[in-house]
Design a protein around this motif. Sequence first.
Motif, short mmCIF file in Angstrom:
data_model
loop_
_atom_site.label_atom_id
_atom_site.label_comp_id
_atom_site.label_asym_id
_atom_site.label_seq_id
_atom_site.Cartn_x
_atom_site.Cartn_y
_atom_site.Cartn_z
N LEU A 21 0.83 -1.20 0.00
CA LEU A 21 0.00 0.00 0.00
C LEU A 21 0.87 1.25 0.00
CD1 LEU A 21 -2.80 1.29 0.14
CD2 LEU A 21 -2.67 1.11 2.63
N ALA A 22 1.93 1.24 0.78
CA ALA A 22 2.84 2.38 0.82
C ALA A 22 3.44 2.64 -0.56
CB ALA A 22 3.94 2.15 1.84
N THR A 23 3.84 1.57 -1.23
CA THR A 23 4.41 1.71 -2.57
C THR A 23 3.36 2.25 -3.54
OG1 THR A 23 5.92 -0.11 -2.16
CG2 THR A 23 5.51 0.45 -4.46
N TYR A 24 2.14 1.73 -3.45
CA TYR A 24 1.05 2.20 -4.31
C TYR A 24 0.80 3.69 -4.12
CZ TYR A 24 -3.68 2.83 -6.09
OH TYR A 24 -4.78 3.29 -6.75
N LEU A 25 0.91 4.15 -2.88
CA LEU A 25 0.68 5.56 -2.59
C LEU A 25 1.88 6.44 -2.98
CD1 LEU A 25 -1.04 5.18 0.89
CD2 LEU A 25 -2.12 5.84 -1.26
N GLY A 26 2.96 5.81 -3.40
CA GLY A 26 4.13 6.55 -3.83
C GLY A 26 5.06 6.93 -2.70
N HIS A 27 4.92 6.27 -1.57
CA HIS A 27 5.78 6.56 -0.42
C HIS A 27 7.03 5.70 -0.49
CE1 HIS A 27 1.80 7.70 1.70
NE2 HIS A 27 2.26 8.71 0.98
N VAL A 28 8.09 6.22 0.09
CA VAL A 28 9.37 5.52 0.10
C VAL A 28 9.28 4.25 0.93
CG1 VAL A 28 11.80 5.68 0.77
CG2 VAL A 28 10.65 7.64 -0.25
N GLY A 29 8.52 4.29 2.01
CA GLY A 29 8.38 3.14 2.88
C GLY A 29 7.17 3.30 3.77
N LEU A 30 6.96 2.33 4.61
CA LEU A 30 5.80 2.32 5.49
C LEU A 30 5.82 3.51 6.46
CD1 LEU A 30 3.22 0.95 6.33
CD2 LEU A 30 4.55 -0.55 7.80
N ALA A 31 7.00 3.90 6.91
CA ALA A 31 7.08 5.03 7.85
C ALA A 31 6.49 6.30 7.25
CB ALA A 31 8.54 5.26 8.26
N SER A 32 6.64 6.48 5.95
CA SER A 32 6.06 7.65 5.28
C SER A 32 4.54 7.60 5.27
CB SER A 32 6.57 7.75 3.85
OG SER A 32 7.96 7.85 3.80
N SER A 33 4.00 6.40 5.23
CA SER A 33 2.54 6.22 5.18
C SER A 33 1.89 6.34 6.55
CB SER A 33 2.20 4.85 4.59
OG SER A 33 2.72 4.73 3.30
N GLN A 34 2.65 6.07 7.60
CA GLN A 34 2.06 6.02 8.94
C GLN A 34 1.40 7.32 9.34
OE1 GLN A 34 5.39 4.61 11.22
NE2 GLN A 34 4.58 2.53 11.26
#
Length: 65
Positions: A21-34
């Motif tokens: 999901l983080a990758t789909y949202l274009g985030h570098v990693g999960l920490a960016s999505s949190q």
Amino acid sequence: MLRLLVWYQQEADLGARLPALATYLGHVGLASSQRYLQLTADMVGEIVRRHERRFGYLITEGGQS
């Protein structure tokens, strides 16, 4: 996030799905999505239902053990 709630209801492995999901949202990693993940009333209800189903027998009325 509706997708997160659906995965939780399906008892999916969130540890495996969240990085995707983080990758789909274009985030570098999960920490960016949190920072975007929020606990909603729907999610709280689902968490309570799941844990009552699995561990409800451990809770007794009146606080007796």
